[in-house]
Write a protein that holds these residues in place. Structure first.
Motif, mmCIF file in Angstrom:
data_model
loop_
_atom_site.group_PDB
_atom_site.id
_atom_site.type_symbol
_atom_site.label_atom_id
_atom_site.label_comp_id
_atom_site.label_asym_id
_atom_site.label_seq_id
_atom_site.Cartn_x
_atom_site.Cartn_y
_atom_site.Cartn_z
ATOM 1 N N ALA A 203 73.968 -97.353 52.606
ATOM 2 C CA ALA A 203 73.585 -95.941 52.725
ATOM 3 C C ALA A 203 72.254 -95.691 52.030
ATOM 4 C CB ALA A 203 74.681 -95.060 52.133
ATOM 5 N N GLY A 204 71.534 -96.762 51.742
ATOM 6 C CA GLY A 204 70.221 -96.607 51.127
ATOM 7 C C GLY A 204 70.288 -96.194 49.673
ATOM 8 N N GLY A 205 71.445 -96.427 49.050
ATOM 9 C CA GLY A 205 71.555 -96.136 47.621
ATOM 10 C C GLY A 205 71.544 -94.659 47.300
ATOM 11 N N GLU A 206 71.988 -93.848 48.259
ATOM 12 C CA GLU A 206 71.952 -92.398 48.027
ATOM 13 C C GLU A 206 73.232 -91.889 47.366
ATOM 14 O OE1 GLU A 206 68.988 -90.891 48.349
ATOM 15 O OE2 GLU A 206 68.537 -93.002 48.737
ATOM 16 N N GLY A 207 74.275 -92.751 47.279
ATOM 17 C CA GLY A 207 75.505 -92.325 46.616
ATOM 18 C C GLY A 207 75.406 -92.481 45.102
ATOM 19 N N TYR A 312 63.790 -102.858 49.565
ATOM 20 C CA TYR A 312 64.223 -103.272 50.909
ATOM 21 C C TYR A 312 64.282 -102.117 51.876
ATOM 22 C CZ TYR A 312 65.613 -107.351 48.257
ATOM 23 O OH TYR A 312 65.584 -108.446 47.433
ATOM 24 N N LEU A 313 63.947 -102.432 53.144
ATOM 25 C CA LEU A 313 64.142 -101.489 54.243
ATOM 26 C C LEU A 313 65.369 -101.938 55.018
ATOM 27 C CD1 LEU A 313 60.434 -101.134 55.427
ATOM 28 C CD2 LEU A 313 61.836 -99.380 54.311
ATOM 29 N N LEU A 314 66.237 -100.977 55.305
ATOM 30 C CA LEU A 314 67.471 -101.322 55.993
ATOM 31 C C LEU A 314 67.205 -101.658 57.463
ATOM 32 C CD1 LEU A 314 68.473 -100.204 53.371
ATOM 33 C CD2 LEU A 314 70.121 -98.775 54.621
ATOM 34 N N ILE A 315 68.045 -102.546 57.992
ATOM 35 C CA ILE A 315 67.872 -102.982 59.385
ATOM 36 C C ILE A 315 68.097 -101.822 60.346
ATOM 37 C CG2 ILE A 315 70.246 -103.656 59.926
ATOM 38 C CD1 ILE A 315 69.097 -106.272 61.039
ATOM 39 N N THR A 316 68.733 -100.762 59.843
ATOM 40 C CA THR A 316 69.024 -99.606 60.691
ATOM 41 C C THR A 316 67.823 -98.665 60.836
ATOM 42 O OG1 THR A 316 69.950 -98.639 58.694
ATOM 43 C CG2 THR A 316 71.507 -99.531 60.277
ATOM 44 N N THR A 317 66.745 -98.938 60.123
ATOM 45 C CA THR A 317 65.549 -98.113 60.268
ATOM 46 C C THR A 317 65.123 -98.136 61.735
ATOM 47 O OG1 THR A 317 64.892 -98.960 58.098
ATOM 48 C CG2 THR A 317 63.251 -97.689 59.315
ATOM 49 N N PRO A 318 64.992 -96.967 62.370
ATOM 50 C CA PRO A 318 64.686 -96.978 63.809
ATOM 51 C C PRO A 318 63.351 -97.661 64.088
ATOM 52 C CG PRO A 318 65.385 -94.789 63.085
ATOM 53 C CD PRO A 318 65.173 -95.616 61.849
ATOM 54 N N LYS A 335 64.495 -91.761 52.738
ATOM 55 C CA LYS A 335 65.038 -92.556 51.635
ATOM 56 C C LYS A 335 66.355 -93.241 51.957
ATOM 57 C CE LYS A 335 67.108 -88.390 49.705
ATOM 58 N NZ LYS A 335 67.143 -87.435 48.588
ATOM 59 N N GLN A 336 67.107 -92.709 52.957
ATOM 60 C CA GLN A 336 68.379 -93.367 53.263
ATOM 61 C C GLN A 336 68.187 -94.714 53.957
ATOM 62 O OE1 GLN A 336 67.336 -90.490 54.661
ATOM 63 N NE2 GLN A 336 68.153 -90.189 56.733
ATOM 64 N N TYR A 337 66.928 -95.021 54.323
ATOM 65 C CA TYR A 337 66.651 -96.332 54.898
ATOM 66 C C TYR A 337 66.023 -97.286 53.881
ATOM 67 C CZ TYR A 337 67.471 -93.952 59.336
ATOM 68 O OH TYR A 337 68.043 -93.236 60.363
ATOM 69 N N VAL A 338 65.970 -96.844 52.664
ATOM 70 C CA VAL A 338 65.254 -97.619 51.644
ATOM 71 C C VAL A 338 66.176 -97.917 50.467
ATOM 72 C CG1 VAL A 338 63.294 -97.645 50.053
ATOM 73 C CG2 VAL A 338 63.104 -96.445 52.253
ATOM 74 N N LEU A 339 66.173 -99.157 50.052
ATOM 75 C CA LEU A 339 66.851 -99.511 48.813
ATOM 76 C C LEU A 339 65.739 -99.785 47.798
ATOM 77 C CD1 LEU A 339 69.882 -99.747 48.198
ATOM 78 C CD2 LEU A 339 69.668 -102.213 48.446
#
Lengths: 445, 409
Positions: A203-207, A312-318, A335-339
């Motif tokens: 979840a991009g570390g948003e929790g 890191y950029l998540l693989i789900t980044t469009p 930010k939800q696509y970024v760790l």
């Protein structure tokens, strides 16, 4: 002429030698363990989840099913899995984020470039009957439940919240731990805990770092208490089983986080100059060639900055937003696509702490410990098996399936062999390796 | 996800085309094969062109000689350290042959000339396309033909010398699976096929110490077999075809120098015993490389082999039963040049123990009909092939009949 019989006799003597080799493999032994009732406990990795969903052939190629096949050579019994009827992936509920499995296909991007990439399975879903409770066919030896966390393992009623568990739990109020002990194992594997950090990371570390929501990192005290309770309950169950504890991989080594290069913003001199001018007030400049993407960061001036190495950029980044939508250059990547670095640090710290709990339990009860964290890291330099080299690279590495988190059948076979290795070491058994090449890697159209 | 061509896919650890230790064929003469491979000290017939060119000037006249061997080795693989998996190579028969023409240019001449055509290295091994080692090798076929024009000179009644020039031609044909699977799970396939050639020489001295005792020494040089522009053909899923273009490859493999020293002694007028010691310079076979003209998914390969030099011992006896009829027997111990951690399933080898026998029949004084039977086995050998992390135990067994005919003009 009589002497010629000598020659004939000599020839006959030679012919009596066998012309076929008769060597045979050595017989495996169970050592000090009893493999007759094997139960595999864990999450999606144990269930045989792959390509973003759970489907029948994925279950058939789960590492527990492979292990059970090898255990049969040393007295192992039948191994029941809660098999789904179909191949499309289940459940399919796009609104809830549950999609069919991915397949590899040619995909055309916003720039009209066609290349191979994961695509959602587009056939008619063959999910009929998947939701039917099949507890009557149990008890099941593979009780891996996609999505389950360590802190869920002692929760009564978990089957009501998780359709994968609800399918085979014999009563709605059963705890996952109850379902695991129902077959009364003589041997077990427990690969639990990855989802206690993975949900946060994907979840991009948003929790929260230390919470019980699915996007949080589980609180260490809750993790410790549950893990200790689960292992204690297993080893003191009816048949005092022996087993293998498997620890939590470093999620930052899996393709879900490593496939998109943070320094993947490729610019020509004109573009670099334009962007440098635009970002001059924030002191960010660009050069011709590869640059770090621009990401959202509330702590940075203007709420944005360039991503750094080690983030890191998540693989789900469009992908189309990166290529054509100005993401990462004209606009920051959400930010939800970024760790980011502190989120990575939270994940690593929690993983290390959880793995310490797992190691402590292995020590306490004399159980084998499979260090999946180290093993999957070793993939980075390539693991070669019978002529094929596996790496964590997405699609081409052969070990990870098309969701970038779960493994291919061959990846699971590698894991099975590492489990066999540590089990043989701890229990002085001599279970043979799984034939990795018997299974599939990524399939190409 | 960009390009699949980053698919370094050890896809092609295109290893292996060793004319390895196991591929050395000691089958260049029927009598010698029947006598455990011995023959450097004694000029039995025109096959001395191979065994010791120094003996050629000692023949009774120009001789034409032909022989053929029926080679059908059985190689078995079993999983180690324990397991349930085993595989046997599919049976294929190859027929290494030898043809020699030569002898003293005229009766009583000190000068002999001749030509030999023979197959000193070769192998065919087929594991099939579904066995567990298919990404290392499915099948391998190696052939070599040496053409050797030879001259020999009898210096005096005791000493004769000889030398030959070697022109070698060969073919290599390797198939292996490529680890990219199509939608049905079928592997990709690679086929490497090419011709090779090389040059070398062969010299020898024979010493007739007494009527009953002879010594011989021969040296065959290293021959560097070079493959230029062999054809590499790939069958892969359609979406990857662009990453696996059919291309050409270069490779080379050294066939080792071989030094043989031996003696023969006639215990009685009927019984003769000979013994050879054979040094093979396998150390030259250090690695096997394939250089592809076009590198996309398929990268050049460089596989260590690190062979060791070997010394083999051979012993044989010949017994003349009657004027027209003789029998022979022998044995040999051939240690393997291969290492336990670098034994590829495309060049299986072990320490070889050979037993042999044979007979000759001379219906006419000028005509010989010869037959031999050779049994070779290796003990079970537990090895790995480290570059592919491929482990197992192997055993080779082979029963090889051979026949030949010679006519002296």
């Amino acid at each position: 002429m009589k002497k010629s019989y000598l020659f004939i006799a000599a020839s006959a003597a030679l012919l009596t030698f066998s012309c076929k080799s008769k060597i045979d493999p050595d017989t495996p032994s169970a050592g000090s363990a009893d493999f007759s009732v094997y139960v595999a406990m864990g999450n999606s990795l144990t269930a045989g989840f792959a390509d973003g969903s759970l489907y029948r052939s994925g279950q058939e190629n789960s590492y527990p099913n492979m292990l059970a096949g090898q255990f049969k050579l040393v007295g192992g019994g039948d191994f029941k899995q809660p098999l789904l009827p179909g191949e499309s992936g289940w459940p399919i509920a796009p609104a809830a984020g549950r999609l069919p499995k991915r397949v590899l296909d040619l995909v055309t991007d916003c720039k009209g470039v066609t290349s191979l990439g994961p695509k959602l399975y587009s056939g008619v879903p063959d999910t009929a009957g998947s939701a039917t409770n099949i507890a009557a066919g149990g008890p099941y030896n593979n009780v891996g439940i996609p999505g389950i966390r360590c802190i869920d393992y002692d929760v009564a009623g978990y089957g009501l919240a998780n359709p994968y568990a609800g399918r085979f739990f014999s009563s709605p109020m059963q705890r996952p731990l109850d379902a695991a002990l129902q077959p009364v194992p003589t041997f077990f594997t427990l690969w639990l805990g990855a989802n206690d950090v993975l949900g946060y990371a994907t979840a991009g570390g948003e929790g929260a770092n230390g919470g019980i929501n699915l996007t949080d990192i589980s609180p260490l005290p809750a993790f410790t208490a549950t893990y200790n309770k689960v292992v204690g309950a297993i080893v003191t169950s009816g048949r005092s089983p022996k087993g293998v504890l498997i620890n939590i991989p470093d999620v930052t080594t899996i393709p879900y986080f490593t496939t998109i290069n943070p320094k993947g913003l490729v610019l020509d001199a004109t573009q670099a100059a334009q962007l440098s001018a635009a970002y001059a007030p924030l002191g960010i400049s660009f050069t011709a060639g590869a640059n770090y993407f621009i990401i959202e960061d509330e702590a940075a001036p203007g709420n944005l900055r360039q991503i750094k190495a080690g983030e890191y950029l998540l693989i789900t980044t469009p992908g189309d937003s990166l290529k054509c939508g100005g993401w990462g250059s004209m606009k920051p990547i959400p930010k939800q696509y970024v760790l980011d670095a502190s989120e990575v640090s939270n994940v690593k710290t929690a993983t290390a702490a959880f793995n310490q709990v797992i190691a402590d339990n292995a020590n306490k009860y004399g159980l084998a410990l499979m260090d999946a964290n180290t093993y999957l890291k070793s993939l980075q330099s390539g693991v070669t098996w019978n002529g094929v080299t596996y790496t964590p690279a997405f699609v081409t590495g052969g070990a990870f399936s098309l969701d970038g988190i779960h493994l291919t059948p061959r990846g699971y076979a590698l894991v099975a062999n590492e489990i066999i290795r540590v089990a043989n070491q701890t229990y002085r058994s001599s279970i043979p390796d799984v034939d990795v090449n018997k299974y599939s890697g990524v399939r190409f159209p | 996800m960009k390009k699949i061509c980053t698919l370094t896919a050890t896809a092609l650890v295109a290893s292996s085309m060793a004319f390895g230790g196991s591929f050395q064929l000691n089958l260049q003469g029927i009598r010698q094969t029947a006598m455990g491979g011995t023959g450097v000290a004694w000029p039995w017939d025109a096959s001395t062109i191979f065994f010791n060119p120094g003996g050629l000037s000692r023949l009774n006249g120009i001789q034409a000689y032909g022989s053929v061997n029926i080679v059908t080795p059985n190689v078995k693989y079993v999983q180690t350290p324990t397991g349930g998996y085993s595989a046997s190579s599919e049976t294929h028969t190859t027929t290494p042959f030898a043809v020699y023409v030569g002898g003293p240019i005229k009766k009583g001449s000190k000068i002999g000339i001749g030509l030999g055509i023979y197959t000193p290295f070769g192998n065919k091994l087929d594991w099939g396309n579904s066995w567990t080692g298919r990404y290392v090798v499915e099948s391998i076929s190696l052939q070599s033909f040496f053409f050797q024009p030879t001259v020999s000179y009898a210096v005096n009644d005791m000493i004769s010398v000889g030398a030959g020039f070697v022109y070698a031609r060969g073919t290599v044909d390797i198939t292996k699976a490529v680890p990219v699977q199509d939608i049905n799970g079928n592997d990709g396939q690679a086929k490497l096929k090419g011709g090779a050639n090389g040059y070398g020489f062969n010299v020898g001295v024979q010493i007739k110490a007494t009527d009953d005792l002879q010594f011989g020494i021969s040296y065959r040089s290293k021959v560097n077999m070079k493959v230029n522009e062999g054809d590499a053909t790939f069958t892969v899923p359609g979406s990857l075809a662009g990453n696996f273009p059919n291309t050409t490859f270069d490779s080379k493999l050294p066939l080792p120098e071989i030094l043989t020293v031996g003696l023969g002694y006639k215990f009685t007028s009927d019984l003769m015993v000979q013994a050879d010691v054979v040094f093979a310079g396998w150390k030259t076979y250090d690695s096997l490389s394939f250089d592809f003209a076009e590198n996309k998914a398929v990268q050049d390969t460089h596989d260590p082999r690190s062979y060791k030099n070997t010394v083999a011992f051979r012993l044989g006896a010949h017994y003349q039963i009657a004027d027209q009829f003789a029998i022979m027997a022998g044995g040999a111990y051939d240690p393997t040049p291969t290492r336990d951690n670098l034994l590829s399933p495309d060049a299986v080898d072990g320490n070889r123990l050979t037993l042999s026998c044979g007979a000759t029949y001379q219906p006419l004084p000028r005509l010989s009909i010869m037959a031999a039977l050779n049994y070779t086995t290796t003990p079970r050998r537990d090895v790995t092939y480290d570059p592919a992390n491929f482990r197992g135990a192997y055993q080779i067994k082979s029963l090889l009949p051979a026949i030949g005919i010679s006519y002296t003009f």
